[in-house]
Write a protein that holds these residues in place. Structure first.
Motif, PDB file in Angstrom:
ATOM      1  N   ALA B 133      -1.331   1.384  16.635  1.00 26.90           N
ATOM      2  CA  ALA B 133      -1.278   0.459  17.772  1.00 26.90           C
ATOM      3  C   ALA B 133       0.144   0.294  18.300  1.00 26.90           C
ATOM      4  N   GLY B 134       1.092   0.969  17.673  1.00 27.89           N
ATOM      5  CA  GLY B 134       2.480   0.889  18.133  1.00 27.89           C
ATOM      6  C   GLY B 134       3.191  -0.379  17.724  1.00 27.89           C
ATOM      7  N   ARG B 135       2.591  -1.140  16.806  1.00 30.01           N
ATOM      8  CA  ARG B 135       3.219  -2.407  16.402  1.00 30.01           C
ATOM      9  C   ARG B 135       4.251  -2.198  15.303  1.00 30.01           C
ATOM     10  N   LEU B 136       4.133  -1.098  14.625  1.00 34.14           N
ATOM     11  CA  LEU B 136       5.047  -0.824  13.521  1.00 34.14           C
ATOM     12  C   LEU B 136       5.688   0.530  13.784  1.00 34.14           C
ATOM     13  N   SER B 137       7.016   0.565  13.872  1.00 32.91           N
ATOM     14  CA  SER B 137       7.632   1.874  14.094  1.00 32.91           C
ATOM     15  C   SER B 137       8.439   2.270  12.870  1.00 32.91           C
ATOM     16  N   VAL B 138       8.250   3.491  12.488  1.00 28.39           N
ATOM     17  CA  VAL B 138       8.830   3.994  11.252  1.00 28.39           C
ATOM     18  C   VAL B 138       9.963   4.949  11.590  1.00 28.39           C
ATOM     19  N   LYS B 139      11.073   4.755  10.882  1.00 32.19           N
ATOM     20  CA  LYS B 139      12.170   5.729  11.030  1.00 32.19           C
ATOM     21  C   LYS B 139      12.011   6.758   9.918  1.00 32.19           C
ATOM     22  N   GLY B 140      11.887   7.987  10.309  1.00 29.83           N
ATOM     23  CA  GLY B 140      11.549   8.995   9.309  1.00 29.83           C
ATOM     24  C   GLY B 140      12.728   9.650   8.649  1.00 29.83           C
ATOM     25  N   ASP B 141      13.716   8.874   8.155  1.00 29.03           N
ATOM     26  CA  ASP B 141      14.820   9.581   7.481  1.00 29.03           C
ATOM     27  C   ASP B 141      14.989   9.239   6.006  1.00 29.03           C
ATOM     28  N   THR B 142      14.527   8.047   5.569  1.00 23.61           N
ATOM     29  CA  THR B 142      14.719   7.676   4.157  1.00 23.61           C
ATOM     30  C   THR B 142      14.116   8.717   3.219  1.00 23.61           C
ATOM     31  N   TYR B 143      12.909   9.140   3.544  1.00 23.83           N
ATOM     32  CA  TYR B 143      12.201  10.054   2.639  1.00 23.83           C
ATOM     33  C   TYR B 143      12.030  11.446   3.233  1.00 23.83           C
ATOM     34  N   LYS B 144      12.809  11.748   4.255  1.00 21.08           N
ATOM     35  CA  LYS B 144      12.672  13.042   4.923  1.00 21.08           C
ATOM     36  C   LYS B 144      12.816  14.182   3.906  1.00 21.08           C
ATOM     37  N   GLY B 145      11.790  15.021   3.862  1.00 18.57           N
ATOM     38  CA  GLY B 145      11.837  16.190   2.978  1.00 18.57           C
ATOM     39  C   GLY B 145      11.588  15.898   1.505  1.00 18.57           C
ATOM     40  N   LYS B 146      11.474  14.607   1.153  1.00 17.20           N
ATOM     41  CA  LYS B 146      11.202  14.268  -0.259  1.00 17.20           C
ATOM     42  C   LYS B 146       9.771  14.673  -0.612  1.00 17.20           C
ATOM     43  N   ARG B 147       9.595  15.097  -1.851  1.00 21.99           N
ATOM     44  CA  ARG B 147       8.239  15.470  -2.282  1.00 21.99           C
ATOM     45  C   ARG B 147       7.502  14.215  -2.767  1.00 21.99           C
ATOM     46  N   ILE B 148       6.459  13.857  -2.032  1.00 24.26           N
ATOM     47  CA  ILE B 148       5.641  12.705  -2.421  1.00 24.26           C
ATOM     48  C   ILE B 148       4.234  13.198  -2.759  1.00 24.26           C
ATOM     49  N   THR B 149       3.739  12.802  -3.928  1.00 14.07           N
ATOM     50  CA  THR B 149       2.347  13.098  -4.243  1.00 14.07           C
ATOM     51  C   THR B 149       1.587  11.781  -4.302  1.00 14.07           C
ATOM     52  N   PHE B 150       0.414  11.755  -3.648  1.00 11.87           N
ATOM     53  CA  PHE B 150      -0.349  10.517  -3.604  1.00 11.87           C
ATOM     54  C   PHE B 150      -1.447  10.532  -4.658  1.00 11.87           C
ATOM     55  N   HIS B 151      -1.455   9.494  -5.495  1.00 10.15           N
ATOM     56  CA  HIS B 151      -2.510   9.340  -6.490  1.00 10.15           C
ATOM     57  C   HIS B 151      -3.607   8.452  -5.892  1.00 10.15           C
ATOM     58  N   ASP B 152      -4.812   9.011  -5.735  1.00  9.19           N
ATOM     59  CA  ASP B 152      -5.918   8.242  -5.149  1.00  9.19           C
ATOM     60  C   ASP B 152      -6.433   7.201  -6.132  1.00  9.19           C
ATOM     61  N   PRO B 153      -6.356   5.898  -5.778  1.00  6.16           N
ATOM     62  CA  PRO B 153      -7.012   4.893  -6.625  1.00  6.16           C
ATOM     63  C   PRO B 153      -8.533   5.101  -6.538  1.00  6.16           C
ATOM     64  N   CYS B 154      -9.216   5.055  -7.689  1.00  5.39           N
ATOM     65  CA  CYS B 154     -10.666   5.319  -7.716  1.00  5.39           C
ATOM     66  C   CYS B 154     -11.433   4.437  -6.747  1.00  5.39           C
ATOM     67  N   TYR B 155     -11.037   3.136  -6.708  1.00  2.00           N
ATOM     68  CA  TYR B 155     -11.840   2.194  -5.924  1.00  2.00           C
ATOM     69  C   TYR B 155     -11.517   2.227  -4.435  1.00  2.00           C
ATOM     70  N   LEU B 156     -10.492   2.968  -4.044  1.00  2.00           N
ATOM     71  CA  LEU B 156     -10.239   3.204  -2.627  1.00  2.00           C
ATOM     72  C   LEU B 156     -10.845   4.548  -2.248  1.00  2.00           C
ATOM     73  N   GLY B 157     -10.545   5.562  -3.061  1.00  2.00           N
ATOM     74  CA  GLY B 157     -10.966   6.931  -2.762  1.00  2.00           C
ATOM     75  C   GLY B 157     -12.429   7.170  -3.051  1.00  2.00           C
ATOM     76  N   ARG B 158     -12.682   7.605  -4.289  1.00  2.00           N
ATOM     77  CA  ARG B 158     -14.057   7.982  -4.640  1.00  2.00           C
ATOM     78  C   ARG B 158     -15.058   6.860  -4.340  1.00  2.00           C
ATOM     79  N   ALA B 159     -14.689   5.638  -4.642  1.00  2.00           N
ATOM     80  CA  ALA B 159     -15.653   4.539  -4.524  1.00  2.00           C
ATOM     81  C   ALA B 159     -15.916   4.139  -3.079  1.00  2.00           C
ATOM     82  N   ASN B 160     -14.946   4.322  -2.201  1.00  2.00           N
ATOM     83  CA  ASN B 160     -15.131   3.895  -0.817  1.00  2.00           C
ATOM     84  C   ASN B 160     -14.727   4.957   0.204  1.00  2.00           C
ATOM     85  N   SER B 161     -14.531   6.175  -0.279  1.00  2.00           N
ATOM     86  CA  SER B 161     -14.316   7.340   0.595  1.00  2.00           C
ATOM     87  C   SER B 161     -13.153   7.197   1.570  1.00  2.00           C
TER      88      SER B 161
END
Lengths: 434, 261
Positions: B133-161
């Protein structure tokens, strides 16, 4: 005397189907020992799920190798059974290859030709399945011992024998070979047999009879085997859970009591209303198969012990005793035991001093579950082992107060101060100024 | 945190005769657990930054009862649920956001049949909506190029797709998103679910969080991102056990974003 083979055939057929029907009746009676459950909602979604998951094998192919091989055997099984229709008509009316009389030679040849190719593909798949079960080190198969292991192999041997009989039957059928349509594979097998027409006829007849008898034996073997899934996968996927996996049911009996407790106008000393239309269940949760619902019991009969659930289970992968497959196998074993008890006691269950909880499934297994739903996700036929684990936990906690000590502490905290830790509820907003 | 967080309770909104856009369900972990409180604050920073009119229940919030239900105590769950529903309904709450997938699942799926019907979103979904909605603007330099892996919480992912929102939010930081072999629908649990968070594990070869941490480390990440306070604890413990705390950080999606404003 000419009708003797027809009569024998009809008798074998009636005996085979009759015994199977008798056992299926028993199976339905056993499932009905469970609590009633309403699954009359969302019919169109349920049919879709059945079409997609059971008919379409959509979850099998998540593991591509096993999934692909399974589809071959599955398609082979369904299509080659069209041939059984011909055998039954031939057997009852004394005809030979009735299909040739009603179908043009080219169509008939095409059909039988496809069956022959499928038969070979099934043979190859079955050999790979056997290797996977017995030679290759696959944990979910290696961990099977005794009857479950033999059961899996017996089914494979059955399929090898049936496919071979089908091919031999075609290869030794002189008129079929002379026709030259449809003998795609059997023409190469045909030269292995003698040229003597009498011998050929004898072999052809033997293969034909053994084929149909074998199919009837296989049909009746199902009831005693993990292989029931070839039939029950269809109703089971129909009755599969439709709500989000994380949504556990709310026990209605508890709701009524909690509402009463929270109603300021309720008379705590009132006698229970006479016409309480909601029938109180005997207990909360489940300690035996009769406390589970009918879909859960259908789940148990449907399980084909493939072990995908257990191989995805975080508790099992880290060496805990819990195995969702074992939960399903135990539930079925106990249900069969209860069924036999009923048979032996003239239709009534006599207490045998045993139950599912404790005698089959231990507390240690139940408390190792993280309720992560990996087992539910993994099951190719929509079985829900987690729901059974939860019912048994409910029994342990609400009927026996037998939760692990740390969990009792956690629950006492929630009761006293609205958090799983012993913090004051008034301090909930302290983080703002910290 | 240097800047002062703007947090108002539902009672204060009520006194002003106003309704907030959304109720922030802080949850027990987010209220009391030291690590989870940082996630709570990071999320509030995002809400403040986007100018969201939100409320909390404060001392009127109580445990959802989720963990009691998973432990098998349906009585306690329904007691908690009905008390919370009474409060929520009295305030005429329509929309709820929470950083805890367990509260999210419980309020969204298990409260309705007890009389609590709300539009419930997980904070990663809410952050995505704010960005879209354009209400939050992110500056993309703090983590630019950093390797982030996301761990899916069961109750967000599998349980609620919900697999998309947290990943979509993380991509705004120009980080290099790397997936574990077991991800999304097939993600391995962190080991905290089903009330395991509050007890010692049963006897086995290893702890579930160690196995999951090993899977995460296979991606050689700089950051393991999660969307659940309990997953966060488990993965943080896993990283400590593997002695990787110098090279790998465990952060909530809200923290990653709050650091990228």
């Amino acid at each position: 005397m000419n009708y003797l083979p027809n009569i024998i055939f009809a008798l074998i057929l009636i005996a085979g189907i009759g015994y199977f029907a008798r056992n299926i009746k028993k199976l339905i009676r056993n499932i009905k020992l469970g609590r009633e459950v309403d699954a009359s909602d969302n019919k169109s979604q349920r049919w879709k799920n059945m079409a997609r998951i059971a008919l379409g094998q959509s979850k099998m192919v998540v593991r591509p190798i096993a999934g692909f091989l399974h589809i071959i055997v599955y398609v082979g099984f369904i299509i080659i059974n069209i041939e059984v229709l011909e055998i039954i008509i031939d057997g009852l009316f004394g005809t030979h290859r009735i299909g040739l009389k009603v179908l043009p030679e080219s169509v008939y040849g095409f059909l039988i030709g496809s069956f022959e190719i499928l038969a070979v593909l099934v043979l190859i798949a079955v050999v790979v399945f056997w290797l996977r079960r017995n030679i290759i080190n696959i944990k979910r198969f290696k961990s099977l011992k005794g009857w479950p292991k033999n059961d899996g192999n017996i089914i494979l041997y059955f399929e090898v024998v049936l496919m071979c009989l089908f091919l031999v039957m075609n290869a030794t059928d002189t008129s079929f070979q002379n026709m030259g349509a449809g003998n795609v594979i059997s023409q190469f097998i045909s030269p292995w047999f003698s040229d003597n027409p009498d011998t050929l006829h004898l072999i052809e007849r033997s293969a034909w009879w053994l084929h149909i008898v074998g199919i009837l034996v296989f049909l009746n073997y199902l009831y005693f085997s993990k292989h029931l899934h070839i039939l029950l996968a269809f109703p089971n996927t129909y009755y599969g859970k439709l709500t989000p996996k994380g949504q556990f049911n709310n026990l209605e009996a508890v709701t009524n009591e909690v509402k009463l407790m929270m109603d300021p106008n309720a008379d705590p000393f009132a006698a229970p209303a006479e016409d309480d239309n909601a029938e109180e269940p005997a207990k909360f949760g489940a300690s035996d198969v009769m406390d589970l619902n009918r879909i859960q019991l259908l789940n148990a009969y449907t399980c084909t012990e493939c072990g995908r659930c257990t191989s995805e289970c975080p508790a099992n992968q880290t060496g805990k005793k819990l195995s969702p497959r074992k939960i399903m196998m135990d539930t079925r074993d106990r249900l069969v035991e209860v069924g036999k008890n009923i048979d032996a006691n003239g239709g009534e269950f006599k207490d045998d001093g045993k139950q599912l909880l404790g005698d089959y499934i231990t507390n240690e297994e139940l408390w190792a579950c993280t309720t992560c739903n990996a087992c539910v996700e993994a099951c190719p036929v929509s079985i829900d082992p987690l729901s059974i684990i939860m019912e048994m936990r409910r029994y342990l906690v609400m009927e026996e107060s037998a939760a692990p000590m740390e969990l009792n502490n956690m629950m006492t905290n929630i009761e006293n101060n609205g958090a799983p830790w012993p913090y004051n509820q008034q301090d909930r907003l302290n983080w703002v100024n910290e | 945190m240097s800047e002062q967080l703007q947090v108002k309770t539902m009672a204060e909104y009520m006194a002003e005769g106003k309704q907030p856009e959304v109720l922030f369900w802080v949850g027990s972990a987010g209220s009391y657990d030291d690590r989870a409180k940082k996630i709570t604050k990071a999320f509030v920073k995002l809400l403040n930054n986007a100018g969201v009119e939100f409320a909390v229940l404060g001392a009127e919030e109580s445990n959802t009862g989720d963990v009691a239900k998973r432990a098998g105590n349906e009585f306690l769950f329904q007691m908690q649920a009905m008390m919370n529903i009474e409060v929520l309904n009295a305030y005429e709450i329509k929309r709820i956001v929470t950083c805890d997938p367990h509260s999210f699942n419980c309020i969204k799926n298990e409260y309705p049949s007890l009389g609590g019907v709300y539009d419930v979103v997980h904070h990663t979904q809410y952050i995505k909506q704010l960005i879209d909605a354009g209400r939050l603007s992110v500056k993309g330099d703090t983590y630019k190029g950093k390797r982030i892996t996301f761990h899916d919480p069961c109750y967000l992912g599998r349980a609620n797709s919900e697999f998309h929102a947290p990943r979509s939010v993380l991509r705004n930081t120009n980080a290099n998103l790397v997936e574990m072999k077991k991800n999304k629908r097939f993600a391995l649990c962190c080991g905290a679910g089903g009330a395991q968070m509050f007890k010692e594990p049963e006897k086995g070869d290893k702890d579930v969080n160690i196995l999951r941490t090993e899977q995460a480390l296979e991606t050689t990440p700089d950051i393991i991102a999660t969307g659940c306070p309990y997953c966060n604890t488990m993965m943080t413990d896993g990283i400590k056990a593997k002695e990787k705390e110098d090279t790998v950080t465990v952060l909530d999606v809200a923290e990653v974003l709050a650091n990228s404003l």
